[in-house]
Design a protein around this motif. Sequence first.
Motif, PDB file in Angstrom:
ATOM      1  N   VAL A  37       0.816  -1.210   0.000  1.00 36.66           N
ATOM      2  CA  VAL A  37       0.000   0.000   0.000  1.00 36.66           C
ATOM      3  C   VAL A  37       0.853   1.265   0.000  1.00 36.66           C
ATOM      4  CG1 VAL A  37      -1.593   1.342   1.431  1.00 36.66           C
ATOM      5  CG2 VAL A  37      -2.160  -0.967   0.807  1.00 36.66           C
ATOM      6  N   ARG A  38       1.947   1.249   0.780  1.00 33.27           N
ATOM      7  CA  ARG A  38       2.863   2.385   0.762  1.00 33.27           C
ATOM      8  C   ARG A  38       4.279   1.880   0.527  1.00 33.27           C
ATOM      9  NH1 ARG A  38      -1.233   3.559   3.916  1.00 33.27           N
ATOM     10  NH2 ARG A  38      -0.471   2.098   5.434  1.00 33.27           N
ATOM     11  N   TYR A 161      -4.795   6.577  -6.228  1.00 34.54           N
ATOM     12  CA  TYR A 161      -3.513   6.390  -5.522  1.00 34.54           C
ATOM     13  C   TYR A 161      -3.252   4.934  -5.146  1.00 34.54           C
ATOM     14  CZ  TYR A 161      -7.083   6.371  -1.959  1.00 34.54           C
ATOM     15  OH  TYR A 161      -8.226   6.076  -1.272  1.00 34.54           O
ATOM     16  N   GLN A 199     -12.387  -4.817   1.435  1.00 33.43           N
ATOM     17  CA  GLN A 199     -11.855  -3.483   1.124  1.00 33.43           C
ATOM     18  C   GLN A 199     -12.960  -2.440   1.095  1.00 33.43           C
ATOM     19  OE1 GLN A 199      -8.873  -2.783   1.258  1.00 33.43           O
ATOM     20  NE2 GLN A 199      -7.776  -4.671   0.875  1.00 33.43           N
ATOM     21  N   PRO A 263     -13.215   5.671   5.907  1.00 29.62           N
ATOM     22  CA  PRO A 263     -12.180   6.607   5.456  1.00 29.62           C
ATOM     23  C   PRO A 263     -12.714   7.683   4.516  1.00 29.62           C
ATOM     24  CG  PRO A 263     -11.379   4.356   5.292  1.00 29.62           C
ATOM     25  CD  PRO A 263     -12.859   4.276   5.560  1.00 29.62           C
ATOM     26  N   GLN A 265     -10.347  10.157   3.365  1.00 31.07           N
ATOM     27  CA  GLN A 265      -9.083  10.409   2.623  1.00 31.07           C
ATOM     28  C   GLN A 265      -8.705  11.886   2.522  1.00 31.07           C
ATOM     29  OE1 GLN A 265      -7.668   7.724   2.565  1.00 31.07           O
ATOM     30  NE2 GLN A 265      -9.006   6.077   1.958  1.00 31.07           N
ATOM     31  N   ARG A 277     -12.488   9.253  -5.843  1.00 28.43           N
ATOM     32  CA  ARG A 277     -13.424   8.824  -4.795  1.00 28.43           C
ATOM     33  C   ARG A 277     -14.760   9.449  -5.214  1.00 28.43           C
ATOM     34  NH1 ARG A 277     -11.384   5.221  -0.848  1.00 28.43           N
ATOM     35  NH2 ARG A 277     -12.576   6.194   0.813  1.00 28.43           N
ATOM     36  N   ASP A 303      -9.614   7.406   7.780  1.00 27.91           N
ATOM     37  CA  ASP A 303      -8.275   7.389   7.181  1.00 27.91           C
ATOM     38  C   ASP A 303      -8.128   8.661   6.358  1.00 27.91           C
ATOM     39  OD1 ASP A 303      -8.152   4.757   8.014  1.00 27.91           O
ATOM     40  OD2 ASP A 303      -7.796   3.917   6.019  1.00 27.91           O
ATOM     41  N   ILE A 305      -5.203  10.794   3.647  1.00 25.10           N
ATOM     42  CA  ILE A 305      -3.915  10.887   2.961  1.00 25.10           C
ATOM     43  C   ILE A 305      -3.593  12.370   2.848  1.00 25.10           C
ATOM     44  CG2 ILE A 305      -2.690  10.510   0.786  1.00 25.10           C
ATOM     45  CD1 ILE A 305      -4.484   8.059   0.315  1.00 25.10           C
ATOM     46  N   PHE A 334      -1.931   9.190   6.658  1.00 25.67           N
ATOM     47  CA  PHE A 334      -0.787   8.737   5.869  1.00 25.67           C
ATOM     48  C   PHE A 334      -0.292   9.845   4.957  1.00 25.67           C
ATOM     49  CE2 PHE A 334      -3.826   5.223   6.428  1.00 25.67           C
ATOM     50  CZ  PHE A 334      -3.070   4.377   7.218  1.00 25.67           C
ATOM     51  N   LYS A 335       1.004   9.836   4.725  1.00 25.38           N
ATOM     52  CA  LYS A 335       1.563  10.753   3.713  1.00 25.38           C
ATOM     53  C   LYS A 335       1.440  10.065   2.364  1.00 25.38           C
ATOM     54  CE  LYS A 335       5.106  10.975   6.499  1.00 25.38           C
ATOM     55  NZ  LYS A 335       6.385  11.136   7.130  1.00 25.38           N
ATOM     56  N   SER A 337       2.023   8.314  -0.883  1.00 27.58           N
ATOM     57  CA  SER A 337       3.169   7.535  -1.355  1.00 27.58           C
ATOM     58  C   SER A 337       2.833   7.051  -2.765  1.00 27.58           C
ATOM     59  CB  SER A 337       3.350   6.347  -0.389  1.00 27.58           C
ATOM     60  OG  SER A 337       4.221   5.387  -0.915  1.00 27.58           O
ATOM     61  N   ARG A 339       2.430   4.982  -5.904  1.00 30.74           N
ATOM     62  CA  ARG A 339       2.551   3.550  -6.161  1.00 30.74           C
ATOM     63  C   ARG A 339       2.625   3.293  -7.655  1.00 30.74           C
ATOM     64  NH1 ARG A 339       5.102   2.365  -3.566  1.00 30.74           N
ATOM     65  NH2 ARG A 339       4.734   0.154  -3.271  1.00 30.74           N
TER      66      ARG A 339
END
Length: 448
Positions: A37-38, A161, A199, A263, A265, A277, A303, A305, A334-335, A337, A339
């Motif tokens: 995920v990250r 993301y 998920q 979440p 986000q 989203r 959650d 980001i 979370f920062k 990241s 992918r």
Amino acid sequence: MNKHDTALVRSALDKSGFTFTEQVEQADVVLINTCSVRQHAEQRVFSHLGHLKHIKKGRADMIVAVIGCMAQRLGDKLLEHEAVDLVCGPAQIPQIADLVAKVLQDGQKKLAVTENIRQTAHEEQDQALEKFESTYGIEDKQIPGQAFVRVMRGCNNFCSYCVVPYVRGPEVCRPPAAIIEQIRKLADTGVKQVTLLGQTVNSYKYKSGERTCCLADVLAMASDIDGIEWLKFVTSYPSQEFFDPILQVMAGSPKVCDYLHLPAQTGSDKILRAMNRNYTAGDYLGLLDRARATVPDIAIAGDFIVGFPGETEEDFQATVDLVKRARYKNCFIFKYSPRPDTSADKRLQDNIPADVKKRRNIELLAVQGKISGELSERFLGKQVRVLVEGLSKKPHLDLVESKGEPQLVGRTATDYIVVFNGPQSLAGQFAKVKIARTSPLTLFGELT
Ligand code: SAH
Ligand code: SF4
């Protein structure tokens, strides 16, 4: 999800006659279950592999298997690593015991991943996973009295993301009969709390003839199983679909815990669009209002980001505002990241500097910390019911009088962490604790 996969693999290897050691140097086979995920999670795996390469110098017979999402994502590139002997994707774990035995026997490197994960139908694979899950999913004994049950695999959402759809494949919902049977068997072994996993767990649906079974139906059926006292489900996606029926079953059944992990986000509509989203901040807050109107004491977790490409100070402020209005119990922040292969990575530049991401992360954590602290304080002097997990990992001995008993940790139905002293034999049992002191993420108290 990964912890659950680890438990399944462990049970399968146990059944095939393997025994376990926590001492890497003593192992003949080392398995690393991985997350993609990250980037940070993947970097940690590479540093473990570096260490294993070193150990293998004196242990030529040792084999190393990388399983899970990173195996699927990197495939033969990972197999090229000097330390790696076996690469096994999330869909190939039903073959894990055979694969390990083969590599032990012939010493040849092996790759077992899904080709064209998004393009072709993988019916045989799904059937093998279903069988594996039903066989070994009744032995998840990581926390006494609790178990996870997957209700769906994969994801069809393609948030820009996110790597999950590319490593876990298309969404597949398990038949309700198999889910209920698995929960019944878990109840027979003394499991009291089951957490349903997916998920986008709230959009679970299974069509059989004219009827469509949704998550609310599964929760209602599972509520009828003797021995099961608490039902939780993670993670929900903020969509209208099936939202109200789930809230109704939560309000109506004492077994369905008043807890929602939903979440958001980001709080910026511009960034939500860029993330693909399918809701606005207003839609999201509307869902929270509905949740609180139907289930007044519901605890909500989120959650976020921070530092998604193009996130301005104004966008970030919209996130801060959303967090303030949402009044989450807690948030995972979370920062961003990047992918590889995701649409955000292909189309957008990771243009928010690391120090800005860090600052926004710290700032948002502080805003949430204050809210968590206020919500926790409301428990002062109150008695809560917890399902005891076992010994507390962190010593908080100065905070509670020990009375010669070890420090235990448990969780409430609404997912609050509670630390108190008591006999270790309480692990897997319900207990009542009177709260004497609180911190943003933990309630401290005494067994009553
Ligand atoms: N299916 C769940 C979450 C799966 S990943 C959902 O849709 O909510 C868990 C969390 O990791 C996400 O909620 C998101 O906040 C975070 N995440 C996912 N991809 C990320 C990335 N590329 N960078 C940073 N955080 C990410
Ligand atoms: Fe990833 Fe979005 Fe699917 Fe969650 S819903 S797993 S964030 S693609």
